[in-house]
Every structure is written in C-alpha cells, then in structure tokens.
Motif scaffolding. Structure first.
Motif, PDB file in Angstrom:
ATOM      1  N   LEU A 177       0.835  -1.195   0.000  1.00 57.45           N
ATOM      2  CA  LEU A 177       0.000   0.000   0.000  1.00 57.45           C
ATOM      3  C   LEU A 177       0.874   1.250   0.000  1.00 57.45           C
ATOM      4  N   ARG A 178       1.931   1.237   0.800  1.00 55.44           N
ATOM      5  CA  ARG A 178       2.835   2.388   0.862  1.00 55.44           C
ATOM      6  C   ARG A 178       3.535   2.613  -0.474  1.00 55.44           C
ATOM      7  N   GLU A 179       3.894   1.537  -1.185  1.00 57.94           N
ATOM      8  CA  GLU A 179       4.603   1.670  -2.459  1.00 57.94           C
ATOM      9  C   GLU A 179       3.737   2.335  -3.531  1.00 57.94           C
ATOM     10  N   GLY A 180       2.469   1.958  -3.608  1.00 61.45           N
ATOM     11  CA  GLY A 180       1.579   2.584  -4.586  1.00 61.45           C
ATOM     12  C   GLY A 180       1.366   4.058  -4.281  1.00 61.45           C
ATOM     13  N   PHE A 181       1.160   4.357  -3.004  1.00 68.06           N
ATOM     14  CA  PHE A 181       1.000   5.749  -2.595  1.00 68.06           C
ATOM     15  C   PHE A 181       2.286   6.520  -2.878  1.00 68.06           C
ATOM     16  N   GLY A 182       3.427   5.888  -2.617  1.00 71.66           N
ATOM     17  CA  GLY A 182       4.716   6.528  -2.866  1.00 71.66           C
ATOM     18  C   GLY A 182       4.933   6.848  -4.329  1.00 71.66           C
ATOM     19  N   ALA A 183       4.480   5.962  -5.208  1.00 67.56           N
ATOM     20  CA  ALA A 183       4.612   6.222  -6.648  1.00 67.56           C
ATOM     21  C   ALA A 183       3.789   7.444  -7.040  1.00 67.56           C
ATOM     22  N   MET A 184       2.581   7.538  -6.498  1.00 67.37           N
ATOM     23  CA  MET A 184       1.768   8.717  -6.806  1.00 67.37           C
ATOM     24  C   MET A 184       2.391   9.975  -6.203  1.00 67.37           C
TER      25      MET A 184
END
Length: 191
Positions: free
Chosen positions: A129-136
């Motif tokens: 979840l953190r990785e997807g948010f981080g990409a955005m």
C-alpha cells in the motif's frame, strides 16, 4: 528440508491457491460468487481448511487486495519514466491508474470497495500500500509542499473517476480529457 519447513511451504501454497481461486471466480462471476463453500469446492479442500488460513471471506478479499496493491504499485512505477516532464508524469500515472482499474475490475473492487481491514497512513500499513502511494507522491511532489494531502487528493480524484466511469455515471470517451484536466489542476496550469 525439515518437517517444519515443508509444512510452512505447504501452508503458503494452500493460501496461494485460495487467493488465486478467489481472484479467478471474482473476475469471472463477480465477488458475490466468492464464498467459503465455493472456494472449498473450487480448490478441493474442506471449509475448515480454508478457515484455518483465513477467518472469513473479508480476509480472503484482503489477501486479494494486497496482491492488487502490489500489482498497482508496479504498474505505477513503470509509468514513471525519467525522461518525462513532471506534468507528463502526472498524466502517465493517472492513465496507468485508470487503465489498471478498468483492466482488473474485480481486483480493483477488492482493493477499494469491499471490506478488507487494510488501512493506509498507519505504522502497520503493508508495504504494498505504501509503495503505490509513494509512486503517486513521486509525481505530485514537484507541485505541492503538502505532498501527502495533495497525493491523497490526486488519488481520490482518480478513484472517483474510475468508479463513476465503471458504473456508467460519466462519459468514457472523455477519460483522456479528464486526465489532462487533473494534470492541469495538480500543476497549477490553466487553459
């Protein structure tokens, strides 16, 4: 390999089979068709075996959603090309997000609509979840001092567009124009 390692490997394999069966049924027939009984029949295990891995259907949906967040994060990272301008990156990530939502409707529903117990913005938030948010956040950062809130707003806009279009509430032919408008809002550019 010891007995303990073998049992751990077998348990992980059963969990993978349960999650894969849930994904397959959901993509084919919708989440309403994914029940513990149906999964047990599909993978030829008893219901108690499924309950020994997952307490209920929501936990299975959560496991599917967790896989989906990992897949979405990978899709968003691929969309971030170093040669692109910051504005183009916003458009590319928005496009990748919406493409993901439409290509994997049951997965997207597990991730964002159905109960899962997964939570963002907490110390125990899973890495996927953190990785997807981080990409955005990566593509929003050049345009905002409050990157977290701006990223949440960007994400909310994309999710709203995905849900509205998926349910026939807005015109699909204007998706690209909407993405351009989001980029303009994020970047502060007006036309």
């Amino acid at each position: 390999m010891g007995i303990s390692e073998r049992k751990t490997r077998e348990r992980e394999e059963r969990e993978r089979r349960i999650v894969l069966a849930a994904r397959t049924i959901a993509e084919r027939e919708g989440w309403a068709s994914v029940t513990i009984r149906r999964l047990a029949d599909e993978i030829e295990f008893s219901q108690p075996v499924l309950y020994s891995h997952f307490q209920n259907r929501d936990e299975i949906v959560g496991a599917v959603a967790l896989e989906g967040f990992g897949e979405l994060a990978a899709v968003l990272r691929v969309a971030i090309q170093p040669s692109s301008t910051p504005k183009q990156l916003v458009e590319d990530v928005a496009t990748a997000y919406l493409d993901f939502a439409f290509a994997r409707p049951a997965m997207y529903e597990a991730m964002f609509v159905l109960p899962t117990g997964l939570r963002f913005a907490r110390s125990d938030t899973p890495a996927q979840l953190r990785e997807g948010f981080g990409a955005m956040a990566t593509v929003i950062a050049p345009f905002s001092k409050d990157v977290d809130t701006a990223t949440e707003t960007f994400w909310a806009a994309l999710h709203g567009l995905a849900q509205l279009e998926r349910h026939g509430r807005i015109r699909p032919a204007f998706r690209a124009h909407r993405i351009t408008l989001i980029m303009q809002m994020v970047s502060g550019q007006s036309r």
